[in-house]
Write a protein that holds these residues in place. Structure first.
Motif, PDB file in Angstrom:
ATOM      1  N   PHE A  74       8.424   1.014  11.911  1.00 33.13           N
ATOM      2  CA  PHE A  74       7.191   0.635  11.222  1.00 33.13           C
ATOM      3  C   PHE A  74       7.274  -0.808  10.726  1.00 33.13           C
ATOM      4  CE2 PHE A  74       4.649   0.086   7.382  1.00 33.13           C
ATOM      5  CZ  PHE A  74       3.396   0.381   7.891  1.00 33.13           C
ATOM      6  N   THR A  75       8.394  -1.179  10.145  1.00 29.14           N
ATOM      7  CA  THR A  75       8.559  -2.538   9.624  1.00 29.14           C
ATOM      8  C   THR A  75       8.476  -3.559  10.754  1.00 29.14           C
ATOM      9  OG1 THR A  75       9.863  -1.756   7.760  1.00 29.14           O
ATOM     10  CG2 THR A  75      10.121  -4.074   8.355  1.00 29.14           C
ATOM     11  N   ARG A  76       9.100  -3.269  11.906  1.00 27.49           N
ATOM     12  CA  ARG A  76       9.023  -4.187  13.042  1.00 27.49           C
ATOM     13  C   ARG A  76       7.579  -4.296  13.556  1.00 27.49           C
ATOM     14  NH1 ARG A  76      14.105  -2.209  13.412  1.00 27.49           N
ATOM     15  NH2 ARG A  76      13.577  -0.360  14.631  1.00 27.49           N
ATOM     16  N   TRP A  77       6.860  -3.169  13.599  1.00 29.03           N
ATOM     17  CA  TRP A  77       5.457  -3.173  14.019  1.00 29.03           C
ATOM     18  C   TRP A  77       4.620  -3.996  13.038  1.00 29.03           C
ATOM     19  CZ3 TRP A  77       1.271  -1.246  11.290  1.00 29.03           C
ATOM     20  CH2 TRP A  77       0.054  -1.240  11.989  1.00 29.03           C
ATOM     21  N   GLU A  78       4.830  -3.749  11.741  1.00 27.85           N
ATOM     22  CA  GLU A  78       4.081  -4.453  10.698  1.00 27.85           C
ATOM     23  C   GLU A  78       4.342  -5.964  10.763  1.00 27.85           C
ATOM     24  OE1 GLU A  78       3.344  -3.465   6.044  1.00 27.85           O
ATOM     25  OE2 GLU A  78       5.421  -3.484   6.722  1.00 27.85           O
ATOM     26  N   ASP A  79       5.598  -6.355  10.944  1.00 31.95           N
ATOM     27  CA  ASP A  79       5.947  -7.773  11.065  1.00 31.95           C
ATOM     28  C   ASP A  79       5.241  -8.402  12.265  1.00 31.95           C
ATOM     29  OD1 ASP A  79       7.574  -7.670   8.830  1.00 31.95           O
ATOM     30  OD2 ASP A  79       9.452  -7.611   9.972  1.00 31.95           O
ATOM     31  N   CYS A  80       5.216  -7.678  13.379  1.00 31.69           N
ATOM     32  CA  CYS A  80       4.567  -8.172  14.590  1.00 31.69           C
ATOM     33  C   CYS A  80       3.074  -8.370  14.352  1.00 31.69           C
ATOM     34  CB  CYS A  80       4.813  -7.195  15.738  1.00 31.69           C
ATOM     35  SG  CYS A  80       4.160  -7.772  17.325  1.00 31.69           S
ATOM     36  N   VAL A  81       2.431  -7.378  13.763  1.00 30.28           N
ATOM     37  CA  VAL A  81       0.997  -7.459  13.497  1.00 30.28           C
ATOM     38  C   VAL A  81       0.689  -8.644  12.581  1.00 30.28           C
ATOM     39  CG1 VAL A  81      -0.940  -6.293  12.360  1.00 30.28           C
ATOM     40  CG2 VAL A  81       0.536  -5.020  13.929  1.00 30.28           C
ATOM     41  N   CYS A 124       0.839  -1.199   0.000  1.00 31.25           N
ATOM     42  CA  CYS A 124       0.000   0.000   0.000  1.00 31.25           C
ATOM     43  C   CYS A 124       0.878   1.255   0.000  1.00 31.25           C
ATOM     44  CB  CYS A 124      -0.925   0.003   1.205  1.00 31.25           C
ATOM     45  SG  CYS A 124      -0.123   0.296   2.798  1.00 31.25           S
ATOM     46  N   GLY A 125       0.361   2.330  -0.550  1.00 26.23           N
ATOM     47  CA  GLY A 125       1.095   3.592  -0.595  1.00 26.23           C
ATOM     48  C   GLY A 125       1.453   4.106   0.779  1.00 26.23           C
ATOM     49  N   PHE A 126       0.548   3.938   1.735  1.00 28.88           N
ATOM     50  CA  PHE A 126       0.816   4.359   3.103  1.00 28.88           C
ATOM     51  C   PHE A 126       2.018   3.625   3.676  1.00 28.88           C
ATOM     52  CE2 PHE A 126       0.187   3.425   7.636  1.00 28.88           C
ATOM     53  CZ  PHE A 126       0.251   4.707   8.154  1.00 28.88           C
ATOM     54  N   CYS A 127       2.083   2.319   3.442  1.00 31.83           N
ATOM     55  CA  CYS A 127       3.186   1.507   3.965  1.00 31.83           C
ATOM     56  C   CYS A 127       4.517   1.923   3.341  1.00 31.83           C
ATOM     57  CB  CYS A 127       2.918   0.029   3.726  1.00 31.83           C
ATOM     58  SG  CYS A 127       1.430  -0.575   4.548  1.00 31.83           S
ATOM     59  N   VAL A 128       4.511   2.187   2.053  1.00 31.63           N
ATOM     60  CA  VAL A 128       5.718   2.637   1.365  1.00 31.63           C
ATOM     61  C   VAL A 128       6.187   3.964   1.979  1.00 31.63           C
ATOM     62  CG1 VAL A 128       6.649   3.457  -0.845  1.00 31.63           C
ATOM     63  CG2 VAL A 128       5.194   1.427  -0.776  1.00 31.63           C
ATOM     64  N   TYR A 129       5.245   4.891   2.197  1.00 28.21           N
ATOM     65  CA  TYR A 129       5.549   6.181   2.801  1.00 28.21           C
ATOM     66  C   TYR A 129       6.120   6.009   4.207  1.00 28.21           C
ATOM     67  CZ  TYR A 129       4.746  10.774   4.887  1.00 28.21           C
ATOM     68  OH  TYR A 129       4.907  11.963   5.536  1.00 28.21           O
ATOM     69  N   MET A 130       5.493   5.159   4.995  1.00 24.31           N
ATOM     70  CA  MET A 130       5.954   4.943   6.373  1.00 24.31           C
ATOM     71  C   MET A 130       7.363   4.345   6.394  1.00 24.31           C
ATOM     72  SD  MET A 130       3.746   6.060   8.555  1.00 24.31           S
ATOM     73  CE  MET A 130       4.210   5.244  10.082  1.00 24.31           C
ATOM     74  N   ARG A 131       7.632   3.370   5.540  1.00 23.27           N
ATOM     75  CA  ARG A 131       8.962   2.738   5.518  1.00 23.27           C
ATOM     76  C   ARG A 131      10.038   3.691   5.019  1.00 23.27           C
ATOM     77  NH1 ARG A 131       6.584  -1.242   2.650  1.00 23.27           N
ATOM     78  NH2 ARG A 131       5.376  -2.541   4.043  1.00 23.27           N
ATOM     79  N   ALA A 132       9.668   4.628   4.162  1.00 20.67           N
ATOM     80  CA  ALA A 132      10.641   5.566   3.598  1.00 20.67           C
ATOM     81  C   ALA A 132      11.020   6.661   4.595  1.00 20.67           C
ATOM     82  CB  ALA A 132      10.070   6.206   2.334  1.00 20.67           C
ATOM     83  N   GLY A 133      10.233   6.830   5.626  1.00 17.13           N
ATOM     84  CA  GLY A 133      10.471   7.899   6.599  1.00 17.13           C
ATOM     85  C   GLY A 133      11.501   7.526   7.648  1.00 17.13           C
ATOM     86  N   THR A 162       2.286  -4.394  21.707  1.00 18.40           N
ATOM     87  CA  THR A 162       2.283  -3.104  22.404  1.00 18.40           C
ATOM     88  C   THR A 162       3.653  -2.445  22.419  1.00 18.40           C
ATOM     89  OG1 THR A 162       2.508  -4.208  24.537  1.00 18.40           O
ATOM     90  CG2 THR A 162       0.278  -3.613  23.866  1.00 18.40           C
ATOM     91  N   VAL A 163       4.695  -3.223  22.555  1.00 14.87           N
ATOM     92  CA  VAL A 163       6.048  -2.635  22.574  1.00 14.87           C
ATOM     93  C   VAL A 163       6.359  -2.014  21.218  1.00 14.87           C
ATOM     94  CG1 VAL A 163       8.512  -3.142  22.785  1.00 14.87           C
ATOM     95  CG2 VAL A 163       6.894  -4.149  24.403  1.00 14.87           C
ATOM     96  N   SER A 164       6.091  -2.754  20.147  1.00 11.47           N
ATOM     97  CA  SER A 164       6.335  -2.228  18.795  1.00 11.47           C
ATOM     98  C   SER A 164       5.494  -0.990  18.520  1.00 11.47           C
ATOM     99  CB  SER A 164       6.022  -3.285  17.739  1.00 11.47           C
ATOM    100  OG  SER A 164       6.865  -4.389  17.876  1.00 11.47           O
ATOM    101  N   THR A 165       4.248  -1.005  18.958  1.00  9.81           N
ATOM    102  CA  THR A 165       3.359   0.133  18.753  1.00  9.81           C
ATOM    103  C   THR A 165       3.872   1.362  19.501  1.00  9.81           C
ATOM    104  OG1 THR A 165       1.468  -1.340  18.478  1.00  9.81           O
ATOM    105  CG2 THR A 165       0.978   0.966  19.000  1.00  9.81           C
ATOM    106  N   THR A 166       4.301   1.175  20.729  1.00 11.09           N
ATOM    107  CA  THR A 166       4.833   2.282  21.530  1.00 11.09           C
ATOM    108  C   THR A 166       6.095   2.862  20.898  1.00 11.09           C
ATOM    109  OG1 THR A 166       3.895   1.346  23.548  1.00 11.09           O
ATOM    110  CG2 THR A 166       5.703   2.922  23.819  1.00 11.09           C
ATOM    111  N   LEU A 167       7.006   1.996  20.471  1.00  9.15           N
ATOM    112  CA  LEU A 167       8.243   2.476  19.848  1.00  9.15           C
ATOM    113  C   LEU A 167       7.954   3.247  18.564  1.00  9.15           C
ATOM    114  CD1 LEU A 167      10.549  -0.621  20.409  1.00  9.15           C
ATOM    115  CD2 LEU A 167      10.667   1.592  21.583  1.00  9.15           C
TER     116      LEU A 167
END
Length: 89
Positions: A42-49, A27-36, A64-69
């Motif tokens: 974000f990648t660690r959070w996404e992998d966890c989810v 998704c475009g949002f994911c590409v934007y988040m990873r590029a920032g 929760t840890v990934s989300t907080t970070l």
């Protein structure tokens, strides 16, 4: 013989990386988040989810840890993410 209660500890090991999507599948949002500046978080959070969703587990509790970070990183880089209510006063 309930061994599941002893396996629930506060230091849960990180889930293994999940298969990455091709750019066409992503998704475009994911590409934007990873590029920032918080792309790693974000990648660690996404992998966890994904890891916990694939197992029908409560990813909101398990990640929760990934989300907080990720949230803290985004707050530090609010100029990039420019989301209302993200900036700390």
């Amino acid at each position: 013989m309930s061994s599941s209660s002893s396996s629930s500890s506060s230091s849960t090991p990180a889930p293994p990386p999940v298969k990455k999507l091709s750019e066409e599948e992503d998704c475009g949002f994911c590409v934007y988040m990873r590029a920032g500046p918080c792309g790693g978080e974000f990648t660690r959070w996404e992998d966890c989810v994904r890891y916990h969703q694939d197992r029908d587990e409560d990813f909101a509790r398990k990640c929760t840890v990934s989300t907080t970070l990720l949230t803290k990183c985004m707050q530090r880089h609010a100029a990039y993410y420019d989301m209302p209510g993200l900036k700390q006063d």
